[in-house]
Write a protein that holds these residues in place. Structure first.
Motif, PDB file in Angstrom:
ATOM      1  N   GLN A  13       1.069  -1.322   0.061  1.00  6.94           N
ATOM      2  CA  GLN A  13      -0.028  -0.013   0.014  1.00  6.94           C
ATOM      3  C   GLN A  13       0.875   1.130   0.078  1.00  6.94           C
ATOM      4  N   GLY A  14       0.659   1.784  -1.187  1.00  7.60           N
ATOM      5  CA  GLY A  14       1.476   3.305  -0.925  1.00  7.60           C
ATOM      6  C   GLY A  14       2.888   3.138  -1.556  1.00  7.60           C
ATOM      7  N   LYS A  15       3.423   2.001  -1.771  1.00  7.59           N
ATOM      8  CA  LYS A  15       4.939   1.765  -2.145  1.00  7.59           C
ATOM      9  C   LYS A  15       4.853   2.170  -3.577  1.00  7.59           C
ATOM     10  N   HIS A  16       6.077   2.927  -3.825  1.00  4.39           N
ATOM     11  CA  HIS A  16       6.491   3.540  -5.077  1.00  4.39           C
ATOM     12  C   HIS A  16       7.175   2.270  -6.019  1.00  4.39           C
ATOM     13  N   VAL A  17       6.563   1.809  -6.955  1.00  2.00           N
ATOM     14  CA  VAL A  17       7.235   0.727  -7.681  1.00  2.00           C
ATOM     15  C   VAL A  17       7.504   1.405  -9.171  1.00  2.00           C
ATOM     16  N   THR A  18       8.765   1.252  -9.775  1.00  2.00           N
ATOM     17  CA  THR A  18       8.978   1.057 -11.223  1.00  2.00           C
ATOM     18  C   THR A  18       8.875  -0.225 -11.767  1.00  2.00           C
ATOM     19  N   ALA A  29       2.659  -7.616 -14.150  1.00  2.00           N
ATOM     20  CA  ALA A  29       3.510  -7.144 -13.011  1.00  2.00           C
ATOM     21  C   ALA A  29       2.691  -5.737 -12.417  1.00  2.00           C
ATOM     22  N   ALA A  30       2.572  -4.721 -13.534  1.00  2.00           N
ATOM     23  CA  ALA A  30       2.009  -3.768 -13.231  1.00  2.00           C
ATOM     24  C   ALA A  30       0.395  -3.674 -12.605  1.00  2.00           C
ATOM     25  N   ARG A  31      -0.157  -4.513 -13.385  1.00  2.00           N
ATOM     26  CA  ARG A  31      -1.624  -4.754 -12.746  1.00  2.00           C
ATOM     27  C   ARG A  31      -1.496  -5.358 -11.318  1.00  2.00           C
ATOM     28  N   ALA A  32      -0.641  -6.285 -11.269  1.00  2.00           N
ATOM     29  CA  ALA A  32      -0.829  -7.227  -9.604  1.00  2.00           C
ATOM     30  C   ALA A  32      -0.334  -6.174  -8.786  1.00  2.00           C
ATOM     31  N   LEU A  33       0.439  -5.416  -8.979  1.00  2.00           N
ATOM     32  CA  LEU A  33       1.093  -4.449  -7.985  1.00  2.00           C
ATOM     33  C   LEU A  33       0.127  -3.178  -7.634  1.00  2.00           C
ATOM     34  N   THR A  77      11.270   6.047  -6.097  1.00  2.00           N
ATOM     35  CA  THR A  77      11.035   4.722  -6.474  1.00  2.00           C
ATOM     36  C   THR A  77      11.714   4.011  -5.197  1.00  2.00           C
ATOM     37  N   GLU A  78      11.107   3.044  -4.790  1.00  2.00           N
ATOM     38  CA  GLU A  78      11.525   2.219  -3.602  1.00  2.00           C
ATOM     39  C   GLU A  78      11.805   0.608  -3.979  1.00  2.00           C
TER      40      GLU A  78
END
Length: 481
Positions: A13-18, A29-33, A77-78
């Motif tokens: 929740q709220g984690k910045h993922v590239t 991957a984008a959809r799942a995250l 990005t985390e």
């Protein structure tokens, strides 16, 4: 990898993922995250019509997409999740390393997300190697299905691992193909059992060295619980087993085309036998199947079958299911695929042989060959390949951008073999190649497309190259009918 790690159980929740790359792995991957509450930004080098259509679908969900700029790390990005083909020296990854941001591949993400919905995750039987991965994984899935298990062939085979671990189907076990690219970005997966089929120089421009390539392949053995399957004819694969950190009690299991020793599977008098998963492996051997149950029964394909059988036996599959699964298996197109017989000459499509190691195995399957070869060499050399095959060659037809490298090796090591050098790289060259090969062939010969090179100088992919060969052969068959 970056200097930090994200824990196995992640609060997304709220984690910045590239997510780096649109495609088979990037979009799932984008959809799942996004579904798990992450703030997802997708970056992609390309900005063509297809990419824009994919971007529009993701943007409609609330996912940010940045086309035409895959080099810059977005602020905040985390974690970076990358498509497997993106090279480790890309500026995006260098920036991530400098910022202490971990980089995962799609396989790592699938492993971390498996079971996060409360279901018991399916164990993985994993396969890697320079050649034969897809065939072995599909053979393995066929054997597991014959044993009544719910399974699927997934991973580098074209079915996203993410889709498999997050989909509605609850599997008993997964047959997982893993490329060296995928393994490079996957430090955490721990297979039930795994196999490295073979090791030969490939993708060295991506990995940087043979040692780095082998090390990435060897990751497949890390943490194995039951069996590490290696190729007794390829000592480098056994070396990787020795170097692996596995669970207590995990066994090294070899496969060989000869008679097997204890803890090996092999061949005796045309029978595939098991001296690894039997009560008394010092004195007993279990019959699994006949060589004729393997389709096609070329030597390298028998090796694939033995590796698949070893993984299945490690999972507890009974011998009858090994036999039934191998009998039911049908190879994919463009893998030593018999196209037609014309005037007592066999025409075989092995367009999938995109490197010298695969082509060496293909050439070894036939006694007298008119060889169609060439394309993009990817830094390969051909002296060893030509030296080993010289006695089998009736003639050679060369096509493609780097054909001169093969011609020079033929001049050095097989000067007596007739060579037709087609100075053209258009797609129509394949029809002429087949015609010239037919002129060289004699009854009992095999005209073999096994290019030892990549296809992109002339064709979209090896499938299109194989289709062009098959079309040319069938047209010739129609003319002679």
């Amino acid at each position: 990898m970056g200097s930090q790690e994200v824990s196995s159980t992640v609060d997304w929740q709220g984690k910045h993922v590239t997510v780096a790359g649109l495609g088979v792995s990037g979009i799932p991957a984008a959809r799942a995250l996004h579904e798990r509450g992450a703030l997802v930004t997708v970056v992609n080098d390309g900005d063509d019509e297809r990419a824009r259509a994919q971007a529009a679908e993701l943007e409609a969900l609330g996912i940010t997409v940045r086309l035409g700029d895959g080099a810059t790390l977005p602020p905040s990005t985390e974690l970076v999740v990358t498509a497997p083909g993106w090279q480790p020296d890309k500026p995006l990854f260098l920036a991530a390393a400098e910022a202490g941001v971990p980089v995962w591949g799609d396989v790592e993400l699938a492993w971390r997300l498996r079971g996060d919905d409360g279901r018991k995750p399916a164990p993985w039987l994993a396969v890697t190697g320079t050649n034969g991965k897809t065939t072995t994984v599909r053979m393995l899935a066929s054997i597991l299905e014959a044993a009544g298990l719910r399974t699927a062939a997934v991973g580098n085979i074209g079915v996203s691992l993410l889709d498999a671990v997050l989909g509605e189907t609850e599997y008993d076990v997964l047959a997982v193909e893993l490329s060296s690219y995928q393994l490079h970005w996957a430090p955490s997966p721990r297979a039930h059992s795994a196999a490295v089929l073979n090791l030969a120089p490939d993708h060295l421009d991506w990995h940087g060295s043979m040692a780095a390539y082998a090390a990435d392949k060897g990751r497949v053995y890390e943490g194995n619980t039951v069996a590490c399957v290696y190729n007794a004819a390829d000592p480098a694969t056994e070396d990787l087993v020795r170097e692996a950190d596995v669970e207590e009690g995990c066994r090294a299991i070899g496969f060989t085309l000869g008679a097997p020793g204890p803890s090996q599977l092999g061949v005796v008098d045309g029978i595939l036998v098991d001296r690894a998963f039997v009560a008394n492996r010092q004195k007993q051997a279990q019959e699994l199947a006949e060589v004729t149950d393997v389709n096609p029964p070329a030597p390298h394909n028998i090796a694939n079958a033995l590796a698949a059988a070893a993984l299945a036996r490690a999972f507890g599959v009974e011998p009858a299911a090994v036999r039934d699964g191998l009998r039911a298996f049908r190879p994919d197109a463009h893998r030593i695929e018999h196209v037609a017989d014309i005037d007592e000459v066999a025409y075989v499509d092995d367009s999938k042989a995109t490197n010298t190691h695969a082509t060496e195995a293909s050439l070894a399957a036939y006694d007298s060959i008119v060889w169609i070869a060439g394309g993009l060499a990817k830094g390969a050399t051909f002296d060893e390949l030509v030296t080993g095959a010289a006695k089998r060659l009736r003639g050679v037809v060369l096509i493609g951008a780097d054909r001169a490298l093969i011609r020079e090796a033929l001049t050095r090591h097989a000067p007596e073999v007739p060579v037709v050098d087609l100075d053209r790289t258009d797609t129509g060259a394949m029809s002429e190649a087949v015609a010239r090969a037919a002129e060289l062939a004699r009854p009992g010969d095999t005209v073999l497309l096994a290019p030892a090179c990549a296809s992109m100088d002339m064709f979209t992919n090896y499938n299109k190259r194989g289709e062009a060969f098959a079309d040319a052969v069938r047209a010739r068959a129609d003319e002679s009918a």
